[in-house]
Design an enzyme around this catalytic site. Structure first.
Site, short mmCIF file in Angstrom:
data_model
loop_
_atom_site.label_atom_id
_atom_site.label_comp_id
_atom_site.label_asym_id
_atom_site.label_seq_id
_atom_site.Cartn_x
_atom_site.Cartn_y
_atom_site.Cartn_z
N ASP A 45 0.81 -1.21 0.00
CA ASP A 45 0.00 0.00 0.00
C ASP A 45 0.85 1.27 0.00
O ASP A 45 0.49 2.27 -0.61
CB ASP A 45 -0.94 -0.01 1.21
CG ASP A 45 -2.01 -1.09 1.08
OD1 ASP A 45 -2.18 -1.62 -0.03
OD2 ASP A 45 -2.66 -1.40 2.09
N ASN A 120 -5.67 8.50 1.19
CA ASN A 120 -6.24 7.90 2.40
C ASN A 120 -6.81 8.92 3.37
O ASN A 120 -7.97 8.86 3.74
CB ASN A 120 -5.18 7.07 3.12
CG ASN A 120 -5.04 5.68 2.57
OD1 ASN A 120 -5.87 5.23 1.79
ND2 ASN A 120 -3.98 4.99 2.95
N TYR A 161 -5.30 4.27 8.83
CA TYR A 161 -5.12 4.84 10.17
C TYR A 161 -6.47 5.03 10.86
O TYR A 161 -6.61 4.82 12.06
CB TYR A 161 -4.37 6.17 10.03
CG TYR A 161 -3.91 6.81 11.32
CD1 TYR A 161 -3.85 6.12 12.52
CD2 TYR A 161 -3.50 8.15 11.32
CE1 TYR A 161 -3.41 6.73 13.68
CE2 TYR A 161 -3.06 8.77 12.47
CZ TYR A 161 -3.01 8.05 13.65
OH TYR A 161 -2.58 8.67 14.80
N ASN A 162 -7.46 5.41 10.09
CA ASN A 162 -8.81 5.61 10.63
C ASN A 162 -9.31 4.37 11.37
O ASN A 162 -9.88 4.47 12.46
CB ASN A 162 -9.76 5.97 9.49
CG ASN A 162 -11.21 6.01 9.93
OD1 ASN A 162 -11.66 6.93 10.59
ND2 ASN A 162 -11.97 4.98 9.55
#
Length: 262
Positions: A45, A120, A161-162
């Site tokens: 990613d 992102n 990260y969310n």
């Protein structure tokens, strides 16, 4: 079709790159690093995010397709053992095209403004001191935030990260923004929303305050504000990322393989 590579530098990735070069040229594709129509990213990613930012100025003219050369890659549809399948699906037009809106943020300093873009999420963080800022949605006050930071993620970024912060996973077909707090202060004096907030595609998130001691992060990139940053205005961008998926691509199957242990 004109193609180019964006690859990690490890031996496995380089071997995949060499093999794909031969296979694609043999079916009539043209290697062209100056004006590619297709970027094949090989790695994971992080490789994908770097590839997007490397080609941000021509993002509307490029599609991306990913080969996983490590253990995990949420954006990599093809494994290193599926190179013949990738070439065949490109040759016969069997890939599925996904178009995803990026996020953009207007950073407002005392003497200038600048715009950044992310696949992102865009993050405002201060892990050393309490960050204090007003959070507005479309100019209307939501809260006075105190904590380590805030992130605004896209549908693609909901699984990054969310998710680590307890935010919701969102189907990529849903165009939206998600606002999630980082280590918020919650007590009898100070209290904020305390949960992720999913917002419609046309909403704008404004973060306003004395932000010059904070760090702005977008995807893998960090900016130390340095000078007097006073506000950040975040929205979905008109810029989109085009990703070619494997035929039969399933988001639910991807979630299962990535996050669920049978």
């Amino acid at each position: 079709m004109r193609f180019a590579f964006y690859s990690r530098s490890d031996d496995n990735s380089e071997n995949i790159k060499k093999s794909l070069m031969e296979k694609l040229v043999s079916i009539g594709f043209t290697f062209n690093e100056q004006k590619p129509e297709l970027i094949i990213f090989i790695g994971g990613d992080g490789t994908f995010l770097r590839a997007v930012h490397e080609h941000l100025n021509t993002i509307d003219k490029i599609s991306f397709i990913g080969v996983r050369s490590g253990t995990l890659g949420f954006f990599c549809d093809y494994g290193s053992d599926e190179l013949d399948l990738l070439v065949s699906e490109l040759k016969y037009g069997k890939t599925q095209l996904g178009s995803y809106r990026m996020i953009e943020a207007n950073l407002k300093y005392q003497t200038r403004q600048t715009t950044i873009y992310a696949v992102n999420e865009i993050r405002l963080e201060n892990p050393f001191h309490t960050m204090i800022c007003e959070v507005q949605i479309n100019g209307e006050k939501l809260e006075h935030f105190r904590g380590n930071g805030l992130i605004v993620s896209s549908n693609l970024g909901s699984s990054a990260y969310n998710k680590s912060l307890g935010g919701a996973l969102v189907d990529p077909s849903v165009s939206m923004l998600q606002l999630t707090e980082i280590a918020t202060i919650q007590n009898n004096v100070y209290h904020s929303l305390g949960s992720s907030l999913v917002l419609g595609a046309e909403r704008t998130v404004n973060l306003i305050g004395d932000l010059n001691r904070s760090v702005v992060g977008f995807d893998h990139i960090f900016l130390e504000t340095g000078e007097s940053l006073t506000a950040i205005e975040i929205r979905l961008s008109k810029k989109t990322v085009q990703i070619l998926h494997k035929s039969g691509h399933s988001y639910i199957d991807l979630l299962h393989k990535t996050f669920v242990v049978d």
